[in-house]
Design an enzyme around this catalytic site. Structure first.
Site, PDB file in Angstrom:
ATOM      1  N   LYS A  10       1.011   9.538   1.438  1.00  0.00           N
ATOM      2  CA  LYS A  10       1.897   9.713   2.777  1.00  0.00           C
ATOM      3  C   LYS A  10       3.420  10.103   2.238  1.00  0.00           C
ATOM      4  O   LYS A  10       3.537   9.831   0.917  1.00  0.00           O
ATOM      5  CB  LYS A  10       1.895   8.324   3.373  1.00  0.00           C
ATOM      6  CG  LYS A  10       2.409   6.905   2.670  1.00  0.00           C
ATOM      7  CD  LYS A  10       3.913   6.971   2.347  1.00  0.00           C
ATOM      8  CE  LYS A  10       4.216   5.631   1.685  1.00  0.00           C
ATOM      9  NZ  LYS A  10       5.454   5.439   1.219  1.00  0.00           N
ATOM     10  N   ASP A 134       2.101  -1.404   3.108  1.00  0.00           N
ATOM     11  CA  ASP A 134       1.598  -0.012   3.458  1.00  0.00           C
ATOM     12  C   ASP A 134       0.324   0.221   3.751  1.00  0.00           C
ATOM     13  O   ASP A 134      -0.206   1.238   4.071  1.00  0.00           O
ATOM     14  CB  ASP A 134       2.058   1.035   2.430  1.00  0.00           C
ATOM     15  CG  ASP A 134       3.765   1.143   2.341  1.00  0.00           C
ATOM     16  OD1 ASP A 134       4.426   0.726   3.404  1.00  0.00           O
ATOM     17  OD2 ASP A 134       4.111   1.740   1.234  1.00  0.00           O
TER      18      ASP A 134
HETATM   19  O1  C5P Z   1       4.094  -5.213   0.531  1.00  0.00           O
HETATM   20  P1  C5P Z   1       4.083  -4.661  -0.805  1.00  0.00           P
HETATM   21  O2  C5P Z   1       3.243  -5.407  -1.647  1.00  0.00           O
HETATM   22  O3  C5P Z   1       4.226  -3.192  -0.975  1.00  0.00           O
HETATM   23  O4  C5P Z   1       5.743  -5.133  -1.110  1.00  0.00           O
HETATM   24  C1  C5P Z   1       5.940  -4.939  -2.650  1.00  0.00           C
HETATM   25  C2  C5P Z   1       7.398  -5.528  -2.631  1.00  0.00           C
HETATM   26  O5  C5P Z   1       8.470  -4.686  -1.939  1.00  0.00           O
HETATM   27  C3  C5P Z   1       7.710  -7.038  -1.908  1.00  0.00           C
HETATM   28  O6  C5P Z   1       7.234  -7.917  -2.525  1.00  0.00           O
HETATM   29  C4  C5P Z   1       9.176  -7.075  -1.650  1.00  0.00           C
HETATM   30  O7  C5P Z   1      10.018  -7.292  -2.599  1.00  0.00           O
HETATM   31  C5  C5P Z   1       9.391  -5.492  -1.170  1.00  0.00           C
HETATM   32  N1  C5P Z   1       9.170  -5.153   0.149  1.00  0.00           N
HETATM   33  C6  C5P Z   1      10.207  -5.578   1.187  1.00  0.00           C
HETATM   34  N2  C5P Z   1      10.229  -5.503   2.386  1.00  0.00           N
HETATM   35  C7  C5P Z   1       9.072  -4.601   2.855  1.00  0.00           C
HETATM   36  C8  C5P Z   1       8.194  -4.079   1.829  1.00  0.00           C
HETATM   37  C9  C5P Z   1       8.175  -4.550   0.685  1.00  0.00           C
HETATM   38  O8  C5P Z   1      11.160  -6.150   0.582  1.00  0.00           O
HETATM   39  N3  C5P Z   1       8.878  -4.325   4.195  1.00  0.00           N
END
Ligand code: C5P
Length: 284
Positions: A10, A134
């Site tokens: 994406k 995501d």
């Molecule tokens: O959800 P995901 O594992 O992709 O997120 C990785 C990191 O990115 C989270 O631990 C956080 O530090 C940051 N993040 C965030 N806000 C979001 C998505 C991700 O702060 N909406």
């Protein structure tokens, strides 16, 4: 019995990150566009356990691999079963194009298909959001507005302005850590967006105004990875209709008039920056 699924990626045409919530995640509003460039996942049923093989030497094939975690979550929910999984990586890692999240979602989708749809759409969504912000986007195949921490997905009408355009993705050969990119933004709180600020830019994109592309993770990431703004400017100066960093980077994308224009831009980019990274073009 086995099944092979194509796992896409994406770009974020809009990424508006709002202030950090009490759970540590950031609220966001983002316009996600699926991109038909793929990894490939082949899944074969087995009676028990998960056996993962991966074409990429840097990726673990153990329980920390997102595909492994995804399969494990599926079988825990199902209460039985197992799989042998082969992951063919064609897309770069830590690139801001969601390839790993797509792998997780398409593992869930593939297993659910192979096991004759035992899990409901709601169960799959619940598992997906535990795997990553995501991941739920890739349970469906449309352009969508993502809110919450990215897991609330609302499909939106396709952008006619994108029809027939060329897309160029340029990965510089290194990745950016997603947690680090969000942290870099939290150090500059003035750059946080407010809720509702994506509606106007989305309408501008619908009318073909590519200057409306926006991502407020860019300033923090560009401050450390200084080649990224240079690549973005190069793309804009050499015929891109618009250019932006995707997600938390490091991929920078360009919208071009058509696929041949995107290919010409790709060739110029490689001539200028060398062949170290990864790049690809598609027709939208
Ligand atoms: O959800 P995901 O594992 O992709 O997120 C990785 C990191 O990115 C989270 O631990 C956080 O530090 C940051 N993040 C965030 N806000 C979001 C998505 C991700 O702060 N909406």
């Amino acid at each position: 019995m086995s099944l092979t699924v194509q796992s896409p990626c994406k770009i974020n045409l809009i990424l508006n990150v709002l202030p950090r919530r009490s759970d540590g995640f950031h609220e966001l509003e983002s316009l996600f566009l699926p991109v038909p460039l793929h990894d490939e996942i082949t899944i074969e049923k087995s009676s028990k356990g998960i056996e993962l093989n991966c074409s990429h030497p840097a990726l673990s094939t153990g329980p920390d691999n997102l595909v492994h975690r995804s399969a494990s979550a599926f079988f825990t929910e199902l209460g039985e079963g197992g799989a042998r999984i082969q992951l063919q990586k064609n897309l770069p890692l830590a690139a801001g194009i969601g390839a790993g999240s797509a792998n997780a979602a398409h593992t869930l989708r593939g297993l659910n298909e192979l096991y004759d749809t035992p899990l409901s759409a709601k169960s799959l969504h619940d598992l997906a959001k535990q795997l990553g912000s995501d991941v739920p986007f890739f349970l469906q195949d449309e352009c969508a507005l993502a809110t919450g921490r990215g897991e609330e997905i609302e499909p939106v009408a396709p952008l006619d302005s994108l029809h027939g355009k060329g897309l160029l993705l340029v990965h510089p050969g290194f990745g950016v850590s997603t947690p680090w990119a969000y942290q870099a933004l939290s150090a500059k709180p003035k750059l946080y967006c407010q809720a509702g600020q994506s509606a106007g830019p989305i309408e501008r994109l619908r009318s073909g105004d590519w200057q409306a592309l926006q991502n407020n993770l860019e300033p923090g990431v560009f401050g450390k990875y200084t080649v990224l703004p240079v690549i973005k400017k190069f793309l804009s100066d050499n015929g891109a209709l618009g250019a932006l960093m995707s997600g938390s980077g490091s991929t920078v994308f360009a919208i071009a008039e058509d696929r041949p224009a995107a290919e010409a831009l790709r060739a110029k980019c490689h001539a200028h920056f060398g062949q170290a990274g990864w790049s690809a073009t598609v027709c939208l």
